[in-house]
Design a protein around this motif. Structure first.
Motif, PDB file in Angstrom:
ATOM      1  N   VAL A 549       0.839  -1.206   0.000  1.00  0.00           N
ATOM      2  CA  VAL A 549       0.000   0.000   0.000  1.00  0.00           C
ATOM      3  C   VAL A 549       0.870   1.251   0.000  1.00  0.00           C
ATOM      4  O   VAL A 549       0.578   2.230  -0.702  1.00  0.00           O
ATOM      5  N   GLU A 550       1.973   1.236   0.777  1.00  0.00           N
ATOM      6  CA  GLU A 550       2.883   2.389   0.795  1.00  0.00           C
ATOM      7  C   GLU A 550       3.467   2.653  -0.594  1.00  0.00           C
ATOM      8  O   GLU A 550       3.619   3.807  -1.003  1.00  0.00           O
ATOM      9  N   VAL A 563      -6.289  12.412  -4.427  1.00  0.00           N
ATOM     10  CA  VAL A 563      -7.534  11.746  -4.023  1.00  0.00           C
ATOM     11  C   VAL A 563      -7.258  10.269  -3.771  1.00  0.00           C
ATOM     12  O   VAL A 563      -7.625   9.712  -2.726  1.00  0.00           O
ATOM     13  N   LEU A 564      -6.581   9.616  -4.726  1.00  0.00           N
ATOM     14  CA  LEU A 564      -6.236   8.196  -4.560  1.00  0.00           C
ATOM     15  C   LEU A 564      -5.297   8.004  -3.379  1.00  0.00           C
ATOM     16  O   LEU A 564      -5.461   7.061  -2.588  1.00  0.00           O
ATOM     17  N   ALA A 565      -4.311   8.888  -3.226  1.00  0.00           N
ATOM     18  CA  ALA A 565      -3.350   8.776  -2.124  1.00  0.00           C
ATOM     19  C   ALA A 565      -4.063   8.793  -0.773  1.00  0.00           C
ATOM     20  O   ALA A 565      -3.741   8.007   0.120  1.00  0.00           O
ATOM     21  N   LYS A 566      -5.057   9.642  -0.626  1.00  0.00           N
ATOM     22  CA  LYS A 566      -5.773   9.748   0.653  1.00  0.00           C
ATOM     23  C   LYS A 566      -6.640   8.520   0.912  1.00  0.00           C
ATOM     24  O   LYS A 566      -6.782   8.075   2.059  1.00  0.00           O
ATOM     25  N   VAL A 567      -7.214   7.936  -0.153  1.00  0.00           N
ATOM     26  CA  VAL A 567      -7.974   6.685  -0.006  1.00  0.00           C
ATOM     27  C   VAL A 567      -7.045   5.572   0.472  1.00  0.00           C
ATOM     28  O   VAL A 567      -7.368   4.793   1.377  1.00  0.00           O
ATOM     29  N   LEU A 568      -5.855   5.515  -0.139  1.00  0.00           N
ATOM     30  CA  LEU A 568      -4.881   4.492   0.236  1.00  0.00           C
ATOM     31  C   LEU A 568      -4.358   4.704   1.656  1.00  0.00           C
ATOM     32  O   LEU A 568      -4.053   3.739   2.367  1.00  0.00           O
ATOM     33  N   VAL A 569      -4.245   5.953   2.095  1.00  0.00           N
ATOM     34  CA  VAL A 569      -3.811   6.245   3.467  1.00  0.00           C
ATOM     35  C   VAL A 569      -4.806   5.670   4.471  1.00  0.00           C
ATOM     36  O   VAL A 569      -4.415   5.116   5.509  1.00  0.00           O
ATOM     37  N   ASP A 570      -6.088   5.765   4.176  1.00  0.00           N
ATOM     38  CA  ASP A 570      -7.099   5.169   5.051  1.00  0.00           C
ATOM     39  C   ASP A 570      -6.935   3.653   5.126  1.00  0.00           C
ATOM     40  O   ASP A 570      -7.044   3.045   6.199  1.00  0.00           O
TER      41      ASP A 570
END
Length: 579
Positions: A549-550, A563-570
């Motif tokens: 994920v990182e 937007v995608l980066a923040k979804v993946l952070v969750d």
């Protein structure tokens, strides 16, 4: 206990710290991290003996603070005839003998007052170290580290890893107010690393530990000091939470940076237009408008976000080859045996194929390094190397590969590079830039020396790599870069490692030394073995999902897809909860 305020320090060739501040207080187990050569060991030296260093700023150390220290370079004294118990209890036994001698002297001496004063001082020192229970406490520490079997052995008979743990126990039992350890985990085998974890977690005092070991970082600390690009950051909490915080910050800063860049670009267009107008219109108001816009542009440039803790330059490690080999056996070991004072390995047999990536593991002192060195030298009757093989070797004893008296530039001239310009261009990918290239090898940190070894291995274009503890002394960012280089490499690797993550993330299978022989172990079996001793079930798989994920987040940031980066952070946050 210790407070640094706006501390700055530099060597003639390198600035290390610029107005750094931090505190060390009761009950803090603090990991001290940062890239190789950033000055961690130097800062420890300053804390240990501030009078030796000319630094700017203020360093306050409680005058009653007793500091214990375990060095990364401590060597086993083979001449010591003391037992492990006597070595750990040396200070206690010394004061105990002093008390006994004073009592004996008091029986005949007329100067009782002076002796009573000495007696009370010795008793106070003994009490402050927990002397009444020192025998019991030594036994508890040995049991905690699963090393009770060593209690009556001579110190000279210990392996390097066992001696390191004995040193840690010795310092801890003398009850310092602050205990400093500089890379105590280097070269520890799996069992001894777990023992070190238990010792750290059981310690009641303040700890400051320089370490790059991800196992310890994830399981032992409640505070992080991160030294990077001459600045220092404090974080109260676990290392895994600190890394997550850095990633969140990185996303926020990149979004802000893009917005800033757009604003700077817009303002630059306005400035250029005003300059163009000023060439044919000399009205004062036009000149004032231009000056105002230029000043505004300067302010925008000056306030650009500086992020020393998220803008960490990872080395670009790549292992290429002059030529790839067909699917064949590149190393064949047949009935290999080795002995020193006692038999280490007997009738060992294994083969490595041209694309195999193999971890060689086993307890400290079981002959792993000797075997790897014999394969490299290729002059043992039991070892056969394919004639088309070109071998490169990274040694845990760095002096085998690097000449201390050489400068970095000279080292690579010796390695076959033709010009200094060619060397400078090449080693800049490994973090060696500017005046550091003229430094002697002997002046470098352990991590920097290992980076140079990796650079030499890479430059060799070999199709078989023999790597002896390649992650030792390397910061975590470089460890991850090395794992990526190993993953991308098309040749064969035989790697000695005690790093769980490097083995699991990069190797095809394991060769394990047990009972003086070597057997092959699948990665599934290796994981089961590690779970039995070190991790909750599924831990390493969760770690690999986290790493995946990182990586996706990094790719999203490269594409400025916030937007995608923040979804993946969750998604990453949920995985971290499982760890």
């Amino acid at each position: 206990m210790i407070k640094a305020d706006n501390l700055s320090f530099s060597f003639p060739q390198k600035e290390l710290y610029k107005n750094i501040s931090f505190t060390l207080e009761e009950a803090q187990h603090c990991a001290f991290i940062g890239t190789s050569g950033s000055g961690k060991s130097t800062l420890i030296d300053i804390l240990m003996d501030p009078e030796r260093y000319l630094f700017d700023g203020r360093l306050e150390i409680d005058p009653t603070c007793r500091i214990g220290y375990v060095s990364q370079f401590s060597q086993l004294d083979k001449s010591k005839e003391t037992t492990v118990f006597e070595y750990i209890g040396e200070e206690f036994i010394k004061i105990q003998n002093e008390i006994t001698a004073i009592c004996t002297e008091m029986e005949t001496s007329p100067d009782i007052d002076s002796l009573l004063e000495q007696y009370q001082l010795a008793l106070d020192a003994f009490d402050s170290m927990g002397g009444d229970d020192f025998e019991s406490n030594i036994n508890k520490k040995l049991n905690l580290a699963n090393l009770m079997k060593l209690k009556d052995l001579r110190v000279s008979d210990l392996s390097g890893g066992e001696f390191k743990l004995i040193q840690v126990m010795k310092e801890m039992l003398e009850c310092p107010d602050l205990m400093i350890m500089d890379e105590p985990d280097v070269f520890l085998d799996f069992e001894n690393l777990n023992a070190l974890k238990n010792l750290i977690n059981s310690h009641k005092g303040i700890l400051l530990v320089v370490t790059h070991n991800r196992y310890l970082l994830n399981h032992c600390f409640n505070k992080i000091l991160h030294l990077e690009n001459m600045e220092l950051q404090e974080f109260d909490g676990r290392y895994i939470d600190y890394n997550f915080s850095l990633l969140q910050t990185k996303i926020e800063l990149q979004e802000l940076t893009i917005a800033e860049d757009e604003e700077i670009a817009r303002n630059e267009n306005i400035v250029n237009n005003l300059r163009a107008i000023a060439t044919y219109n000399s009205e004062a108001s036009r000149g004032k408008a231009l000056k105002a816009r230029v000043k505004f542009q300067e302010r925008l440039e000056a306030r650009r976000i500086k992020a020393p803790f998220v803008d960490i330059k990872q080395p670009d490690i790549r292992f290429g080859m002059d030529h790839e080999m067909d699917d064949c056996i590149v190393v064949n070991v047949n009935n290999y045996s080795v002995a020193f004072d006692e038999l280490l390995l007997e009738n060992v047999n294994f083969e490595i194929k041209s694309t195999d990536k193999v971890a060689l593991i086993g307890a400290n002192g079981t002959g792993k390094t000797t075997l790897l060195r014999e394969i490299f030298k290729n002059n043992h009757y039991a070892i056969e190397i394919n004639a088309d093989v070109k071998v490169a070797y990274l040694s845990q004893q760095q002096g085998e590969v690097l000449q201390d008296s050489n400068t970095i530039l000279e080292e690579f001239i010796d390695a076959g590079f033709k010009t200094y310009e060619e060397i400078r261009s090449y080693i800049s990918d490994y973090g060696f830039e500017g005046e550091i290239v003229n430094q002697k090898i002997e002046s470098l940190s352990g991590g920097e020396k290992n980076m140079l070894q990796l650079a030499k291995v890479s430059a060799s274009k070999a199709n078989v790599l023999l790597l002896d503890e390649p992650t030792s002394h390397l910061d975590t960012y470089t460890q991850i870069a090395l794992e990526k280089a190993i993953e991308d490499y098309k040749g064969a690797i035989l790697m000695i490692s005690h790093d769980f993550y490097s083995v699991v993330n990069g190797m095809d299978y394991v060769l394990i030394i047990e009972d003086k022989t070597i057997r092959k172990l699948s990665m599934r079996k290796f994981r089961q073995m590690i779970y039995a001793s070190h991790f909750d079930r599924g831990y390493l798989e969760t770690e690999q999902k986290k790493k995946s994920v990182e990586t996706k987040i990094e790719l999203a940031l490269k594409d400025t897809n916030f937007v995608l980066a923040k979804v993946l952070v969750d998604e990453l946050e949920e995985l971290i909860k499982l760890l």
